[in-house]
Motif scaffolding. Structure first.
Motif, PDB file in Angstrom:
ATOM      1  N   MET A  36       3.952   6.233 -11.451  1.00  0.00           N
ATOM      2  CA  MET A  36       3.761   7.422 -10.607  1.00  0.00           C
ATOM      3  C   MET A  36       2.741   8.346 -11.276  1.00  0.00           C
ATOM      4  O   MET A  36       2.823   8.623 -12.481  1.00  0.00           O
ATOM      5  N   PRO A  37       1.758   8.881 -10.528  1.00  0.00           N
ATOM      6  CA  PRO A  37       0.696   9.689 -11.120  1.00  0.00           C
ATOM      7  C   PRO A  37       1.100  11.123 -11.462  1.00  0.00           C
ATOM      8  O   PRO A  37       0.324  11.870 -12.036  1.00  0.00           O
ATOM      9  N   ARG A  38       2.340  11.545 -11.124  1.00  0.00           N
ATOM     10  CA  ARG A  38       2.814  12.908 -11.414  1.00  0.00           C
ATOM     11  C   ARG A  38       1.929  13.962 -10.758  1.00  0.00           C
ATOM     12  O   ARG A  38       1.515  14.922 -11.375  1.00  0.00           O
ATOM     13  N   HIS A  39       1.606  13.776  -9.495  1.00  0.00           N
ATOM     14  CA  HIS A  39       0.826  14.757  -8.739  1.00  0.00           C
ATOM     15  C   HIS A  39       1.782  15.746  -8.086  1.00  0.00           C
ATOM     16  O   HIS A  39       2.027  15.687  -6.870  1.00  0.00           O
ATOM     17  N   ALA A  40       2.324  16.638  -8.893  1.00  0.00           N
ATOM     18  CA  ALA A  40       3.260  17.649  -8.414  1.00  0.00           C
ATOM     19  C   ALA A  40       4.357  16.977  -7.597  1.00  0.00           C
ATOM     20  O   ALA A  40       4.987  16.040  -8.052  1.00  0.00           O
ATOM     21  N   SER A  41       4.585  17.421  -6.370  1.00  0.00           N
ATOM     22  CA  SER A  41       5.654  16.864  -5.533  1.00  0.00           C
ATOM     23  C   SER A  41       5.114  15.899  -4.483  1.00  0.00           C
ATOM     24  O   SER A  41       5.816  15.550  -3.541  1.00  0.00           O
ATOM     25  N   ILE A  42       3.872  15.493  -4.634  1.00  0.00           N
ATOM     26  CA  ILE A  42       3.248  14.605  -3.638  1.00  0.00           C
ATOM     27  C   ILE A  42       3.815  13.190  -3.789  1.00  0.00           C
ATOM     28  O   ILE A  42       3.909  12.656  -4.892  1.00  0.00           O
ATOM     29  N   GLN A  43       4.215  12.608  -2.656  1.00  0.00           N
ATOM     30  CA  GLN A  43       4.783  11.262  -2.644  1.00  0.00           C
ATOM     31  C   GLN A  43       3.735  10.223  -2.264  1.00  0.00           C
ATOM     32  O   GLN A  43       2.713  10.538  -1.659  1.00  0.00           O
ATOM     33  N   ALA A  44       4.031   8.977  -2.618  1.00  0.00           N
ATOM     34  CA  ALA A  44       3.122   7.882  -2.307  1.00  0.00           C
ATOM     35  C   ALA A  44       3.053   7.653  -0.800  1.00  0.00           C
ATOM     36  O   ALA A  44       3.987   7.961  -0.052  1.00  0.00           O
ATOM     37  N   GLN A  45       1.924   7.114  -0.345  1.00  0.00           N
ATOM     38  CA  GLN A  45       1.744   6.794   1.069  1.00  0.00           C
ATOM     39  C   GLN A  45       2.698   5.668   1.476  1.00  0.00           C
ATOM     40  O   GLN A  45       2.981   4.755   0.695  1.00  0.00           O
ATOM     41  N   SER A  46       3.187   5.725   2.710  1.00  0.00           N
ATOM     42  CA  SER A  46       4.079   4.679   3.229  1.00  0.00           C
ATOM     43  C   SER A  46       3.333   3.649   4.069  1.00  0.00           C
ATOM     44  O   SER A  46       3.921   2.652   4.479  1.00  0.00           O
ATOM     45  N   THR A  47       2.068   3.887   4.330  1.00  0.00           N
ATOM     46  CA  THR A  47       1.274   2.942   5.113  1.00  0.00           C
ATOM     47  C   THR A  47       0.817   1.786   4.224  1.00  0.00           C
ATOM     48  O   THR A  47       0.808   1.892   2.995  1.00  0.00           O
ATOM     49  N   PRO A  48       0.409   0.638   4.815  1.00  0.00           N
ATOM     50  CA  PRO A  48      -0.102  -0.470   4.010  1.00  0.00           C
ATOM     51  C   PRO A  48      -1.319  -0.021   3.202  1.00  0.00           C
ATOM     52  O   PRO A  48      -2.195   0.679   3.724  1.00  0.00           O
ATOM     53  N   PRO A  49      -1.393  -0.387   1.930  1.00  0.00           N
ATOM     54  CA  PRO A  49      -2.500   0.077   1.090  1.00  0.00           C
ATOM     55  C   PRO A  49      -3.822  -0.564   1.491  1.00  0.00           C
ATOM     56  O   PRO A  49      -3.854  -1.739   1.902  1.00  0.00           O
ATOM     57  N   PRO A  50      -4.921   0.173   1.378  1.00  0.00           N
ATOM     58  CA  PRO A  50      -6.245  -0.404   1.677  1.00  0.00           C
ATOM     59  C   PRO A  50      -6.820  -1.147   0.466  1.00  0.00           C
ATOM     60  O   PRO A  50      -8.028  -1.368   0.412  1.00  0.00           O
ATOM     61  N   TYR A  51      -5.970  -1.485  -0.493  1.00  0.00           N
ATOM     62  CA  TYR A  51      -6.413  -2.151  -1.706  1.00  0.00           C
ATOM     63  C   TYR A  51      -5.649  -3.468  -1.890  1.00  0.00           C
ATOM     64  O   TYR A  51      -4.536  -3.624  -1.392  1.00  0.00           O
ATOM     65  N   VAL A  52      -6.267  -4.382  -2.633  1.00  0.00           N
ATOM     66  CA  VAL A  52      -5.625  -5.652  -2.961  1.00  0.00           C
ATOM     67  C   VAL A  52      -5.879  -5.960  -4.429  1.00  0.00           C
ATOM     68  O   VAL A  52      -6.812  -5.431  -5.042  1.00  0.00           O
ATOM     69  N   ILE A  53      -5.027  -6.819  -4.983  1.00  0.00           N
ATOM     70  CA  ILE A  53      -5.218  -7.337  -6.340  1.00  0.00           C
ATOM     71  C   ILE A  53      -5.325  -8.849  -6.238  1.00  0.00           C
ATOM     72  O   ILE A  53      -4.431  -9.503  -5.681  1.00  0.00           O
ATOM     73  N   VAL A  54      -6.396  -9.409  -6.755  1.00  0.00           N
ATOM     74  CA  VAL A  54      -6.638 -10.848  -6.673  1.00  0.00           C
ATOM     75  C   VAL A  54      -6.870 -11.387  -8.073  1.00  0.00           C
ATOM     76  O   VAL A  54      -7.585 -10.776  -8.877  1.00  0.00           O
ATOM     77  N   THR A  55      -6.275 -12.539  -8.364  1.00  0.00           N
ATOM     78  CA  THR A  55      -6.459 -13.193  -9.662  1.00  0.00           C
ATOM     79  C   THR A  55      -7.334 -14.429  -9.498  1.00  0.00           C
ATOM     80  O   THR A  55      -7.388 -15.024  -8.414  1.00  0.00           O
ATOM     81  N   SER A  56      -7.994 -14.817 -10.577  1.00  0.00           N
ATOM     82  CA  SER A  56      -8.896 -15.969 -10.507  1.00  0.00           C
ATOM     83  C   SER A  56      -8.159 -17.293 -10.544  1.00  0.00           C
ATOM     84  O   SER A  56      -8.762 -18.341 -10.343  1.00  0.00           O
ATOM     85  N   SER A  57      -6.849 -17.274 -10.797  1.00  0.00           N
ATOM     86  CA  SER A  57      -6.059 -18.508 -10.816  1.00  0.00           C
ATOM     87  C   SER A  57      -4.606 -18.155 -10.562  1.00  0.00           C
ATOM     88  O   SER A  57      -4.157 -17.044 -10.867  1.00  0.00           O
ATOM     89  N   SER A  58      -3.867 -19.092  -9.995  1.00  0.00           N
ATOM     90  CA  SER A  58      -2.433 -18.875  -9.783  1.00  0.00           C
ATOM     91  C   SER A  58      -1.616 -19.396 -10.959  1.00  0.00           C
ATOM     92  O   SER A  58      -0.396 -19.272 -10.958  1.00  0.00           O
ATOM     93  N   GLN A  59      -2.282 -19.987 -11.951  1.00  0.00           N
ATOM     94  CA  GLN A  59      -1.621 -20.479 -13.150  1.00  0.00           C
ATOM     95  C   GLN A  59      -2.501 -20.173 -14.356  1.00  0.00           C
ATOM     96  O   GLN A  59      -3.725 -20.174 -14.258  1.00  0.00           O
ATOM     97  N   VAL A  60      -1.859 -19.947 -15.494  1.00  0.00           N
ATOM     98  CA  VAL A  60      -2.592 -19.733 -16.722  1.00  0.00           C
ATOM     99  C   VAL A  60      -1.726 -20.230 -17.871  1.00  0.00           C
ATOM    100  O   VAL A  60      -0.511 -20.026 -17.872  1.00  0.00           O
ATOM    101  N   ARG A  61      -2.339 -20.899 -18.826  1.00  0.00           N
ATOM    102  CA  ARG A  61      -1.581 -21.396 -19.969  1.00  0.00           C
ATOM    103  C   ARG A  61      -1.315 -20.282 -20.962  1.00  0.00           C
ATOM    104  O   ARG A  61      -2.062 -19.304 -21.047  1.00  0.00           O
ATOM    105  N   GLN A  62      -0.261 -20.437 -21.736  1.00  0.00           N
ATOM    106  CA  GLN A  62       0.075 -19.460 -22.773  1.00  0.00           C
ATOM    107  C   GLN A  62      -1.127 -19.245 -23.693  1.00  0.00           C
ATOM    108  O   GLN A  62      -1.718 -20.186 -24.206  1.00  0.00           O
TER     109      GLN A  62
END
Length: 638
Positions: A36-62
Motif C-alpha cells: 500500500m502506498p500510504r496515500h493518506a486515506s485514499i483507497q485502491a481502485q476497484s476497476t480492472p488495472p490498465p497494467y499487466v506483468i509479463v515474464t519471459s518464461s513460465s519456468q526458471v531453474r534454481q
C-alpha cells in the motif's frame, strides 16, 4: 501585503512537497508487506488495472534468471507514475522470493530491500514512465510456484493493487525448460529494454528422472502405479515417505496433467474409510494441499470437512510439464473420524490416486488417471519399493469375459443362425450337430460369464460404478441377459406349437442383445484405469467387429442363394425363416440332405472360428500381461 504573499508561496510549496513525496524516492518501507502506498486515506481502485506483468518464461531453474516487464498493453497507453514490484511464493503469499539483479531504466527506477538484498523494485522519481523491464534471479534453495505482484500508481489518488503475473515455476537444476511466454506488446518506451534472457548460466547435463524417485531403493518407502514404474521413473502416480526421527515427510506426484494427485493411509487395499491427503491444482495455477476422509461406495465418497486440515504442512509444490507435485509433512499422531493414525506405531496400506476433474469446488472427482494400493500394510519407516495389491481376480475376470463374448458366444450364435441344414443326419449326444455344439458353446458362455462376474464382485467387494464409464452398468445388464437365456431355453415350447414363434423371437432378441452389449462392455473396459490396457486395444476389438460383421453378411447371402436354388431361382425367403416355428409354405424344402453350399459354409466356419479365437486370445494376453502400454510406446518412440 508582503508577509501574506510569503505565506501563500510557503503554503504552495508545502502542497507541492506533499504531492511529490509519493514518487520522490520510491515506495515507503511500510509498503513492503501489503504494497500500500500510504496515500493518506485514499483507497485502491476497484476497476480492472490498465497494467499487466509479463515474464519471459513460465519456468526458471534454481539460481537462473528471467525478465519481468511491468507496463500498459499496446492500445491502452497508461503511464506509470509509481510502483512496487515483488515476487511472492504461491505456497505462502507473505513470503518474498528471489532478488532483482538489473533494470532497464536506472534513471527512473531502483532496487531496494524489504527482507533481503534487492528483493523489491520501485520507482525513483515521479515522472511518467512507459513499460519497465527487470531481471529477476530465482533463489537456489527454493522450489515451487511464484507470482510477481505489484501495486502500480498512475497518480497520487489513482492506483491499483494486486497487479499479478501468471504463475512461474521454480524448478530444480536438472529440469529441461521447454516453455516460454509469448513476447508482450507494450506501449512504446523511449529507452530500449535489454534483450530477453532465458538463462544466465550454462545448463547442466540433462537428467530424466524426477527427484521423487531418488532414494526409493535405500532411503524412503515408495509406491507407484503402474507396476514396475518406479524402476523406469515414469509412474502415472507415485507416493514416497521419508522418515527422519519423528518427522514424516510425504511426496506425491501425478503425470498426464492431473487436476489432483492424492495419497491415503488405509487399513486395507480398498477405497473407503481412509485418511487422504490431496495435492490440488487450482484454475489460477496455484497448488494447494488438503486432507479428506473417504467413504466406501456411498456419496459423497470423499469429504474434506470431515478431516482436520492442520495435520499436514505443505513444504514444496509444483505443476510442471503436466506433472503435479507436493511435498509435505504430517503429524505423527492424528485423529480423523474417530480413527487414530499413528505413523510411528501403526502399519498402513499406502494408496495413491489421481484424476483430471473436481466433482465440486471442495471435492475431488473420480480417479480417472490412476488408482492403486499396496498389497500389504507397511510400517512407514520401511525402506524400498512397495508391491501393489494382487490383480489376479481382475485379470481372470477380464480373461473369462473376453473368451465368453468374443469367442464361445460368437461361434455359438453363428452355428444357430446359418448351420441348421448342415451335417444333416449326423448327431452328437442324440442331438443335431449344430444344436449340440451351439448348446455346448452357450453353456460355456454362461459359465464363463457367471464366474467372471463373481470374481469381480469379490475383487471390489460388491457392485460399484466406475466414474463416468458405464462399464459396470452395461456389464451387469449383460450378465442378467446371459443368466436368463438358458432358463428360457429349458422351458421352450415344442416345435409347431403356438408359443414357439414367440420363444424363437425372444430367444433371438435377448441372445443378440446380450452379445452386442457384451462386446460394447469390453470396448468400455479398455478405458478403465484399473484394466491398464493400452489404448490401441480398441483396434483389435474393431478388427473383431469388422470380421464378425463381414462373415455374417457373406453367410446371409449364401443362405439366400441356397434357398433361391431350391426355389428354382426365386429368392423368396430369408435366413431367419425358421423363426416362425414351422416350414415355409411357398416351397417344400428337402431337409433329409445338406442344403446347397454347405461345404462353402463349413469352409467359412473353419476360417471364422480360428480367427475369432485368435483375436480373443490376443486380448486375453493383453489383459494377462498388463500393463504393457509403456513398453509398446517406448518401442514405437512415443
Amino acid at each position: 501585503m508582503l508577509p501574506r504573499k510569503r505565506s501563500t508561496i510557503l503554503l504552495t510549496l508545502l502542497v507541492l512537497i506533499r504531492s511529490s513525496e509519493q514518487y520522490s524516492s520510491g515506495a515507503p518501507a511500510g509498503a513492503c508487506n501489503d504494497q500500500m502506498p500510504r496515500h493518506a486515506s485514499i483507497q485502491a481502485q476497484s476497476t480492472p488495472p490498465p497494467y499487466v506483468i509479463v515474464t519471459s518464461s513460465s519456468q526458471v531453474r534454481q539460481g537462473d534468471s528471467l525478465n519481468v516487464t511491468v507496463g500498459s498493453p499496446a492500445g491502452a497507453p497508461t503511464p506509470i507514475g509509481g510502483f512496487i514490484l515483488q515476487a511472492r511464493s504461491i505456497q505462502d503469499p507473505d513470503v518474498i522470493v528471489g532478488k532483482f539483479t538489473s533494470l532497464s531504466d536506472p534513471v527512473n527506477t531502483r532496487l531496494t530491500t524489504c527482507t533481503f538484498g534487492n528483493d523489491t523494485a520501485t520507482h525513483s522519481n515521479p515522472s511518467d514512465k512507459a513499460a519497465l523491464t527487470f531481471q529477476w534471479e530465482a533463489p537456489s534453495d527454493f522450489l515451487g510456484g511464484v507470482e510477481f505482484r505489484a501495486t502500480v500508481a498512475q497518480s497520487y489518488a489513482t492506483f491499483w493493487k494486486n497487479v499479478e503475473s501468471k504463475v512461474v515455476e521454480v524448478v530444480n537444476r536438472n529440469t529441461v525448460i521447454t516453455t516460454t511466454s509469448p513476447a508482450p506488446t507494450f506501449q512504446p518506451t523511449t529507452q530500449a529494454a535489454p534483450p530477453v534472457i532465458m538463462e544466465s548460466r550454462p545448463s547442466p547435463p540433462t537428467e530424466t528422472r524426477d527427484e521423487i524417485y531418488q532414494g526409493c531403493a535405500d532411503t524412503k518407502l515408495c509406491y507407484g502405479i503402474p507396476e514396475n514404474c518406479i524402476a523406469r521413473g515414469n509412474c502415472d502416480a507415485i507416493v514416497a515417505v521419508f522418515v527422519a526421527g519423528d518427522i514424516y515427510t510425504f511426496e506425491i506426484q501425478g503425470t498426464n496433467n492431473p487436476k489432483y494427485i492424492a495419497a491415503a493411509l488405509s487399513m486395507d487395499s480398498k477405497m473407503g474409510d481412509d485418511s487422504a491427503m490431496e495435492c490440488v491444482r487450482n484454475d489460477n495455477g496455484r497448488v494447494s494441499l488438503f486432507t479428506s476422509w473417504t467413504y466406501p461406495k456411498v456419496e459423497p465418497f470423499v469429504r474434506r470437512s470431515d478431516s482436520p486440515q492442520d495435520i499436514v504442512q505443505l513444504k514444496e509444490s509444483s505443476n510442471i510439464n503436466g506433472k503435479l507435485y507436493c511435498k509435505f509433512t504430517r503429524d505423527v499422531v492424528s485423529t480423523v473420524k474417530g480413527f487414530t493414525f499413528d505413523l510411528a506405531g501403526g502399519k498402513y496400506n499406502l494408496m495413491v490416486v489421481s484424476g483430471d476433474s473436481m466433482k465440486e469446488a471442495d471435492r475431488v472427482g473420480f480417479h480417472s488417471i490412476a488408482f492403486g494400493a499396496t498389497g500389504d500394510s507397511l510400517a512407514l519407516a520401511t525402506v524400498g519399493t512397495a508391491a501393489g495389491s494382487s490383480k489376479l481376480l481382475v485379470k481372470l475376470h477380464g480373461s473369462f469375459m473376453l473368451l465368453a463374448w468374443l469367442g464361445t458366444s460368437s461361434i455359438g450364435i453363428l452355428l444357430a443362425r446359418y448351420f441348421r441344414q448342415v451335417w444333416v443326419g449326423r448327431q452328437l449326444g442324440g442331438k443335431d450337430i449344430w444344436f449340440a455344439y451351439h448348446r455346448i458353446l452357450m453353456v460355456l458362455t454362461w459359465l464363463l460369464t457367471v464366474v467372471g462376474f463373481i470374481l469381480i464382485l469379490v475383487e471390489v467387494g460388491g457392485f460399484a460404478t466406475t466414474g463416468d464409464n458405464p462399464h459396470a452398468i452395461t456389464g451387469l445388464v449383460t450378465v442378467i441377459l446371459c443368466f436368463i437365456q438358458p432358463i428360457g431355453a429349458y422351458f421352450r415350447p415344442h416345435p409347431g406349437t403356438k408359443k414357439r414363434p414367440i420363444f424363437n423371437w425372444l430367444h433371438w432378441f435377448l441372445g443378440n442383445a446380450a452379445h452386442i452389449l457384451g462386446i460394447a462392455t469390453i470396448f468400455l473396459a479398455v478405458y478403465l484405469q484399473k484394466a491398464e490396457l493400452p489404448s490401441w486395444s480398441v483396434f483389435i476389438l474393431a478388427a473383431f467387429v469388422a470380421f464378425h460383421v463381414v462373415m455374417h453378411i457373406v453367410l446371409s447371402l449364401t443362405v439366400c442363394v441356397s434357398d433361391g436354388r431350391i426355389s428354382n431361382g426365386r429368392v423368396n425367403s430369408f435366413p431367419m425363416k425358421d423363426m416362425m416355428g414351422q416350414p415355409r409354405q411357398v416351397t417344400q424344402v428337402d431337409r433329409s440332405t445338406d442344403a446347397p453350399f454347405s461345404s462353402f459354409r463349413r469352409l467359412l466356419l473353419s476360417i471364422y472360428a480360428p480367427i475369432v479365437l485368435l483375436l480373443a486370445v490376443a486380448m486375453i494376453c493383453l489383459v494377462a500381461l498388463a500393463p504393457i502400454g509403456e513398453a509398446y510406446n517406448s518401442i514405437m518412440g512415443a
